[in-house]
Design a protein around this motif. Sequence first.
Motif, mmCIF file in Angstrom:
data_model
loop_
_atom_site.group_PDB
_atom_site.id
_atom_site.type_symbol
_atom_site.label_atom_id
_atom_site.label_comp_id
_atom_site.label_asym_id
_atom_site.label_seq_id
_atom_site.Cartn_x
_atom_site.Cartn_y
_atom_site.Cartn_z
ATOM 1 N N PHE A 59 14.179 -21.708 9.007
ATOM 2 C CA PHE A 59 14.443 -21.985 7.588
ATOM 3 C C PHE A 59 15.861 -21.578 7.190
ATOM 4 N N VAL A 60 16.324 -20.440 7.710
ATOM 5 C CA VAL A 60 17.676 -19.980 7.374
ATOM 6 C C VAL A 60 18.724 -20.943 7.927
ATOM 7 N N VAL A 61 18.559 -21.354 9.191
ATOM 8 C CA VAL A 61 19.504 -22.301 9.799
ATOM 9 C C VAL A 61 19.493 -23.623 9.048
ATOM 10 N N THR A 62 18.293 -24.114 8.718
ATOM 11 C CA THR A 62 18.174 -25.369 7.975
ATOM 12 C C THR A 62 18.815 -25.253 6.595
ATOM 13 N N GLY A 63 18.590 -24.122 5.925
ATOM 14 C CA GLY A 63 19.186 -23.913 4.605
ATOM 15 C C GLY A 63 20.704 -23.845 4.655
ATOM 16 N N CYS A 64 21.249 -23.209 5.685
ATOM 17 C CA CYS A 64 22.710 -23.122 5.832
ATOM 18 C C CYS A 64 23.318 -24.494 6.105
ATOM 19 N N ALA A 66 21.999 -27.246 5.070
ATOM 20 C CA ALA A 66 21.862 -27.960 3.799
ATOM 21 C C ALA A 66 22.981 -27.572 2.838
ATOM 22 N N LEU A 67 23.454 -26.326 2.927
ATOM 23 C CA LEU A 67 24.599 -25.906 2.111
ATOM 24 C C LEU A 67 25.836 -26.719 2.461
ATOM 25 N N ILE A 68 26.039 -26.938 3.756
ATOM 26 C CA ILE A 68 27.188 -27.721 4.206
ATOM 27 C C ILE A 68 27.090 -29.159 3.709
ATOM 28 N N GLU A 69 25.865 -29.707 3.731
ATOM 29 C CA GLU A 69 25.671 -31.101 3.341
ATOM 30 C C GLU A 69 25.371 -31.266 1.846
ATOM 31 N N ARG A 70 25.379 -30.149 1.104
ATOM 32 C CA ARG A 70 25.199 -30.169 -0.357
ATOM 33 C C ARG A 70 23.868 -30.815 -0.748
ATOM 34 N N ARG A 71 22.784 -30.238 -0.235
ATOM 35 C CA ARG A 71 21.442 -30.694 -0.570
ATOM 36 C C ARG A 71 20.695 -29.564 -1.268
ATOM 37 N N PRO A 72 20.809 -29.450 -2.611
ATOM 38 C CA PRO A 72 20.172 -28.337 -3.340
ATOM 39 C C PRO A 72 18.658 -28.300 -3.207
ATOM 40 N N ASP A 73 18.001 -29.466 -3.039
ATOM 41 C CA ASP A 73 16.544 -29.477 -2.899
ATOM 42 C C ASP A 73 16.110 -28.798 -1.607
ATOM 43 N N ILE A 74 16.805 -29.117 -0.510
ATOM 44 C CA ILE A 74 16.469 -28.509 0.777
ATOM 45 C C ILE A 74 16.884 -27.043 0.802
ATOM 46 N N ILE A 75 18.010 -26.723 0.158
ATOM 47 C CA ILE A 75 18.466 -25.331 0.078
ATOM 48 C C ILE A 75 17.397 -24.468 -0.575
ATOM 49 N N ALA A 76 16.872 -24.932 -1.714
ATOM 50 C CA ALA A 76 15.863 -24.172 -2.455
ATOM 51 C C ALA A 76 14.594 -23.975 -1.632
ATOM 52 N N LEU A 77 14.082 -25.062 -1.054
ATOM 53 C CA LEU A 77 12.851 -24.970 -0.258
ATOM 54 C C LEU A 77 13.026 -24.049 0.949
ATOM 55 N N ALA A 78 14.135 -24.241 1.674
ATOM 56 C CA ALA A 78 14.340 -23.498 2.918
ATOM 57 C C ALA A 78 14.463 -21.997 2.664
ATOM 58 N N ILE A 112 8.350 -27.204 7.909
ATOM 59 C CA ILE A 112 9.527 -27.430 8.761
ATOM 60 C C ILE A 112 9.686 -28.918 9.051
ATOM 61 N N SER A 113 8.587 -29.585 9.398
ATOM 62 C CA SER A 113 8.647 -31.021 9.695
ATOM 63 C C SER A 113 8.999 -31.827 8.448
ATOM 64 N N ALA A 114 8.454 -31.439 7.291
ATOM 65 C CA ALA A 114 8.716 -32.172 6.055
ATOM 66 C C ALA A 114 10.168 -32.025 5.605
ATOM 67 N N ILE A 115 10.692 -30.796 5.681
ATOM 68 C CA ILE A 115 12.075 -30.553 5.262
ATOM 69 C C ILE A 115 13.049 -31.319 6.152
ATOM 70 N N SER A 116 12.758 -31.362 7.459
ATOM 71 C CA SER A 116 13.647 -32.100 8.363
ATOM 72 C C SER A 116 13.654 -33.588 8.024
ATOM 73 N N LEU A 117 12.527 -34.135 7.599
ATOM 74 C CA LEU A 117 12.462 -35.549 7.215
ATOM 75 C C LEU A 117 13.171 -35.789 5.882
#
Length: 255
Positions: A59-64, A66-78, A112-117
């Motif tokens: 989750f931390v790696v995915t959230g980081c 998402a920060l690079i790609e500017r995705r606030p929805d994924i940032i919040a969930l992760a 994890i699977s949902a956030i990646s999609l």
Amino acid sequence: MLIYYGVQVDVIRLPFGIQINFGLISFLFTILWIAGITNAVNLIDGLDGLAGGMSVIIFVVTGCLALIERRPDIIALAFILAGSTLGFLVYNSHPASIFMGDCGSLFLGFMISAISLMGFKSSTILTLALPILLLMLPIVDTLSAILRRTLKGMKFSQADKSHLHHLLMNQFGHRNTVIIMCSMTALFGLSAYVYMINRNLGFLTILILLFFVELFIEKSAMISVKFHPMLGLWHRMERMMERMKSNRHKKKMEK
């Protein structure tokens, strides 16, 4: 429900501009993806704190990313999931006073699977490759179990004590095994960042990590005592070099 709200795989974008359009099989691929990643997390829930610790890293790696790609929805969930799971680990680390159970591990795997999609539609192949990369250890463990039990003539559902965490625990103990597996997951996550900065270097890093995992599988006889393709190749090369040296020595003696 995810597919109904548009969270599914439509097109896979590979390096060098290659695209794979799923079309009608998008539904089936998405179901298989969710089921596969969900069960991969469930399968590693064999030691105190292992599934939770690896999930926090994912989750931390995915959230980081998402920060690079500017995705606030994924940032919040992760990061919400990372924080809540980290709080749970206070009571789930060895010796655990609270256990996750299938409901907890399956939920984490599903998220994890949902956030990646969710992040897939606006990103590259790295988004789908990331969960596979971070879950490389349980995926390798599952595939090894299938091969091991098939070679022994056992049923796939029949349990054994040759899983990756069992082999590590016999040598390093419970707590150290969890630390080792979480550290390896973090290294695979780090390789994802390296890949974003330099694709060649990132790909090389991933290959090196996979090489060491393969060496451990062969040395520990995780699949079978006879399964050692890498070590077998190395031994054959050594014997070939010895024969070449022996032939050179004989020719010198003849002269």
